[in-house]
Design a protein around this motif. Sequence first.
Motif, PDB file in Angstrom:
ATOM      1  N   SER A  75       0.809  -1.176   0.084  1.00  0.00           N
ATOM      2  CA  SER A  75       0.010   0.269   0.091  1.00  0.00           C
ATOM      3  C   SER A  75       0.847   1.311   0.054  1.00  0.00           C
ATOM      4  CB  SER A  75      -0.973   0.099   1.339  1.00  0.00           C
ATOM      5  OG  SER A  75      -0.390   0.117   2.323  1.00  0.00           O
ATOM      6  N   GLU A 100     -12.980  -1.361   4.211  1.00  0.00           N
ATOM      7  CA  GLU A 100     -12.072  -2.577   4.218  1.00  0.00           C
ATOM      8  C   GLU A 100     -11.645  -2.728   5.450  1.00  0.00           C
ATOM      9  OE1 GLU A 100      -8.935  -5.839   3.967  1.00  0.00           O
ATOM     10  OE2 GLU A 100      -8.888  -3.651   3.820  1.00  0.00           O
ATOM     11  N   VAL A 101     -10.914  -1.893   5.989  1.00  0.00           N
ATOM     12  CA  VAL A 101     -10.199  -1.645   7.343  1.00  0.00           C
ATOM     13  C   VAL A 101     -11.158  -1.712   8.383  1.00  0.00           C
ATOM     14  CG1 VAL A 101      -8.582  -0.521   8.681  1.00  0.00           C
ATOM     15  CG2 VAL A 101      -8.085  -0.668   6.361  1.00  0.00           C
ATOM     16  N   PHE A 105     -11.182  -5.982   8.386  1.00  0.00           N
ATOM     17  CA  PHE A 105      -9.761  -5.979   9.154  1.00  0.00           C
ATOM     18  C   PHE A 105     -10.221  -5.993  10.620  1.00  0.00           C
ATOM     19  CE2 PHE A 105      -5.751  -4.904  10.750  1.00  0.00           C
ATOM     20  CZ  PHE A 105      -4.940  -5.863  10.471  1.00  0.00           C
ATOM     21  N   SER A 141     -13.298  -8.822   3.443  1.00  0.00           N
ATOM     22  CA  SER A 141     -12.036  -8.132   2.924  1.00  0.00           C
ATOM     23  C   SER A 141     -11.806  -8.215   1.554  1.00  0.00           C
ATOM     24  CB  SER A 141     -11.007  -8.504   3.735  1.00  0.00           C
ATOM     25  OG  SER A 141      -9.852  -7.819   3.326  1.00  0.00           O
TER      26      SER A 141
END
Length: 471
Positions: A75, A100-101, A105, A141
């Motif tokens: 990233s 997504e985080v 995650f 994810s």
Amino acid sequence: MSELAIDLARIQFAFTVSFHIIFPAFSIGLASYITVLEALHLKTKQHQFLELSKYWTKIFAVTFGMGVVSGIVMSYQFGTNWGVFSDKTGPVLGPLMGYEVLTAFFLEAGFLGIMLFGRERVGPKLHFLAVAVVAFGTLLSATWILSVNSWMQTPAGFDFNDKGQFIVTDWFEVVFNPSFPYRLVHMVIAAYLTTAFMVAGVGAWHLLRAPHNELGRISLSMGMWMAVLVTPIQIVAGDLHGLNTLEHQPMKVAAMEGHFETQKGAPLILFGIPNEETETVDYKVEIPKLGSIILTHSVDGEIKGLKSVPAEERPPVAVVFWSFRIMVAIGFLMLGIGLVSLWLRYKKTLYETSWFLRTCVYAAPCGFLAILAGWVTTEVGRQPYTVYGLLRTSESVSPIDASAVGASLAVFVVVYFVIFGAGIYYLLKLMRKSPTKYEQDLDGRIVTRLSHGNSSKDIAINPEPSPGKES
């Protein structure tokens, strides 16, 4: 920025992504497999499923950790090598990566500790719930990441501001862009098949050493059932994905198929050597009409050729042509192995056929190779764009020198091969350990290790050989 700097930046990103992609793919499949094992243990109370769950959980922990680390490193390149891309697409892709985080995650991290260390503290039902949540997190994810990638392939739901940045006009269209459903299904099934062949390969390895290894038999059996049932679904999903690609990225399909000329009733080129200078495929072996039948479901369907666009609008043909064939060949190899396992299962010789067990061991990494080949087909086939048809790769890079990119690439190569090489070696070492207490020594005796406190000893026993039961 020089062409050399652009090429080095692309090579660096391709290198780091190639390392990264195999770990999340394995994590997705392995988390779901462990969830199935935990569910079977809760339902049947058979200790074999619990032992296999413990065995693969150790491997999952290492795989998950390497996936997280490699993803973080990857990233950073958006800011260093691809700053213009990050600036222009940030209003669209930034929130998707953030989701997504915030969802997947955090969900994975929150329950991972219970999955790895809480088995004896929370009880089997709550532990199963934790494992299931982690598995769901890996799928979530993948959903967000594939939405990001799919939007770059088939952008939708956007407009431009006065700075030339992409801005969102419809989040639903952004997330559920035209290629997203096909790409998600294709990738998740690929992750499951990759895990199935690794599980089967590890089971076959231990059966070659100890034919009576019960957990090895379960691993082989479950992996081969997945191969038989899911590989045909993957082939159908791949075909639907190809039709979607033909609609939205016809030049990618032209490169995959090796078609330079637009033609009706196009043949299916099985093999050949694409020649971009003469705009032909040399030494080709083809089946008349079959290309149009597969892609348009019509004998006289028209397939656009690469010559329909200027040369600077075409992807690198040879790379896409061959990576696609590698992916397809591995897919049919998986199907073949699954069908052979079905025949051997019918003959009740699945666990004793040594040549098939060796084949499973050699085929264990084929899922990873197929994923890498598919990724190359997808990403190289998108060229010369980062956002298909809208933002060129040459316009996406940061203003940095080739020497700086080359130096960082050299460091990445060395560090990755040392760190991740050691990680992969440790994973293989874990897989070499038997998932059961029983193993066979070189003299053919079955040895069981009995442990008490901090001491242990091996006791050799010689049971009468008996035909194994199907798992």
